[in-house]
Design an enzyme around this catalytic site. Sequence first.
Site, PDB file in Angstrom:
ATOM      1  N   TYR A  54     -14.924 -24.713  11.120  1.00  0.00           N
ATOM      2  CA  TYR A  54     -14.588 -23.918  12.308  1.00  0.00           C
ATOM      3  C   TYR A  54     -13.423 -22.999  12.001  1.00  0.00           C
ATOM      4  O   TYR A  54     -12.471 -23.402  11.328  1.00  0.00           O
ATOM      5  CB  TYR A  54     -14.198 -24.826  13.479  1.00  0.00           C
ATOM      6  CG  TYR A  54     -15.362 -25.118  14.389  1.00  0.00           C
ATOM      7  CD1 TYR A  54     -15.998 -24.085  15.069  1.00  0.00           C
ATOM      8  CD2 TYR A  54     -15.827 -26.408  14.569  1.00  0.00           C
ATOM      9  CE1 TYR A  54     -17.069 -24.334  15.899  1.00  0.00           C
ATOM     10  CE2 TYR A  54     -16.903 -26.673  15.399  1.00  0.00           C
ATOM     11  CZ  TYR A  54     -17.526 -25.630  16.072  1.00  0.00           C
ATOM     12  OH  TYR A  54     -18.587 -25.873  16.884  1.00  0.00           O
ATOM     13  N   GLU A  56     -12.159 -20.509  14.626  1.00  0.00           N
ATOM     14  CA  GLU A  56     -11.899 -19.652  15.806  1.00  0.00           C
ATOM     15  C   GLU A  56     -10.588 -18.900  15.642  1.00  0.00           C
ATOM     16  O   GLU A  56      -9.589 -19.463  15.183  1.00  0.00           O
ATOM     17  CB  GLU A  56     -11.797 -20.495  17.084  1.00  0.00           C
ATOM     18  CG  GLU A  56     -13.119 -20.917  17.636  1.00  0.00           C
ATOM     19  CD  GLU A  56     -13.369 -22.369  17.363  1.00  0.00           C
ATOM     20  OE1 GLU A  56     -12.969 -22.832  16.268  1.00  0.00           O
ATOM     21  OE2 GLU A  56     -13.959 -23.030  18.234  1.00  0.00           O
ATOM     22  N   THR A 226     -25.734  -3.592  13.923  1.00  0.00           N
ATOM     23  CA  THR A 226     -26.131  -4.796  13.212  1.00  0.00           C
ATOM     24  C   THR A 226     -25.836  -4.527  11.738  1.00  0.00           C
ATOM     25  O   THR A 226     -25.575  -3.386  11.340  1.00  0.00           O
ATOM     26  CB  THR A 226     -27.636  -5.096  13.386  1.00  0.00           C
ATOM     27  OG1 THR A 226     -28.370  -3.918  13.064  1.00  0.00           O
ATOM     28  CG2 THR A 226     -27.954  -5.557  14.792  1.00  0.00           C
ATOM     29  N   LYS A 229     -30.009  -3.990   8.864  1.00  0.00           N
ATOM     30  CA  LYS A 229     -31.142  -3.050   8.880  1.00  0.00           C
ATOM     31  C   LYS A 229     -30.986  -2.111   7.681  1.00  0.00           C
ATOM     32  O   LYS A 229     -31.068  -2.579   6.540  1.00  0.00           O
ATOM     33  CB  LYS A 229     -31.189  -2.321  10.226  1.00  0.00           C
ATOM     34  CG  LYS A 229     -31.473  -3.288  11.405  1.00  0.00           C
ATOM     35  CD  LYS A 229     -31.645  -2.588  12.709  1.00  0.00           C
ATOM     36  CE  LYS A 229     -32.088  -3.528  13.809  1.00  0.00           C
ATOM     37  NZ  LYS A 229     -30.985  -4.034  14.634  1.00  0.00           N
TER      38      LYS A 229
HETATM   39  N1  DSN Z   1     -35.276  -5.798  17.111  1.00  0.00           N
HETATM   40  C1  DSN Z   1     -34.633  -4.606  16.655  1.00  0.00           C
HETATM   41  C2  DSN Z   1     -35.601  -3.554  16.248  1.00  0.00           C
HETATM   42  O1  DSN Z   1     -36.661  -3.904  15.774  1.00  0.00           O
HETATM   43  O2  DSN Z   1     -35.305  -2.381  16.360  1.00  0.00           O
HETATM   44  C3  DSN Z   1     -33.646  -4.073  17.620  1.00  0.00           C
HETATM   45  O3  DSN Z   1     -32.683  -5.034  17.873  1.00  0.00           O
END
Ligand code: DSN
Length: 422
Positions: A54, A56, A226, A229
């Site tokens: 942990y 925090e 995020t 991606k």
């Molecule tokens: N699920 C994602 C996407 O496919 O664009 C967005 O969060």
Amino acid sequence: MWGKDLRDVDADVYDALENERQRQEREGLELIASENFVPEPVLEAQGSVLTNKYAEGYPGSRYYAGCQHHDAVEDVARERAAELFNADHVNVQPHSGSQANFAAYFSVIEAGDRVLGPVLAHGGHLTHGHGINFSGTLFDFDQYAIDEDSERFEADHIVAKAKEHDPELIVCGYSAYPREIPFDAFREAAEETGATLMADIAHVAGLVAAGVHENPFPEWDIVTTTTHKTLRGARGGMIMCREELAKQVDKAVFPFSQGGPLMHQVAAKAVSFGLAQRPDFADYQQQIVANAQALAEGLQEHGFRLVSGGTDNHLVLADMTSKDMTGKEAEQVLEAAGIVVNKNMIPYDERPPMVTSGIRIGTPALTTRGMEESAFRYIAELIHQAIDGHDPERVQEEVQELCDEYPLYENEEPERTEVVQQ
Ligand code: DSN
């Protein structure tokens, strides 16, 4: 005590993991625009002992003892991300993009405040004000739309919408918009209304980090993303902001909306940010866009209508009414051929979200496998053959050959042994 190897300890999970590895490497072309394949060192950090603790709080100010190595990792992650995006301050703890957006909102506005965000079917995300999501429930959202003719976001409409709704916050950033985000239009709208500016760059983060897409910093107030991606990192979220907002952002993540950070994920984010700082990352991002443009041209040559007529980034959005199909039907036909895409609403779609009129096709994952424009022109040909019903078995064979030609993880296939359940 319990055995060291997963395959000896838990046959069910081991087999599922191996089957998934096999699916990713050998059984299809991964063209979902939000997915990618992380490098092995990222996987190693994710599977590390940092999961045991942990932590925090933040580096130098934790609630538990023994966090010195966690501090080191989180500092590295924050510093690398700040450099990559030219941000004053970064919080790398959000567990996901939705968690990042939740905390980002509450760091600059309060429940009930007015926000302007994109229509979901025009490329937005559930957390940009949709009624079935916390965002549309907790805040007073109004939505701006894509122009029906150009199929792009246009400044006049955004500014007019902002004047009408007088928002405290304006949100931009999209999951299915094939064009460069027009940051200037939002800046103009914010100047007219005094609104705070938030960009969710989840889809194009890798392009932004590499200078292939405009960076909202230094002008913008708060930027979420995020990390998995186009950025090709460990799965998770992140918030970046101007220095003046740093304390508010950190408090909105912990203690307001999250508990203990997933420090193994933070370590893996740090590794992926380090990899993104290498010169070959910019080449990779340029190739993603070149591949999307080659794919777009190939599809158009075969009579596919593309929303906005092409792409500036990592994805194309094909209107499947040009092939007398729904998005759902196209997704299924392609999946049967080993080509993995997702059905997607197109602007002004008359079909419901579980049917849709479009498919979204992205290039980041297969670009990671080393494919270039010629491979993507060939993929356009295979998509055309699958959709137009030419010899599905041959298309499947061709897909298989492409997977073999561009190996992913080079590791030897582990030998299957008899699994002993303990
Ligand atoms: N699920 C994602 C996407 O496919 O664009 C967005 O969060």
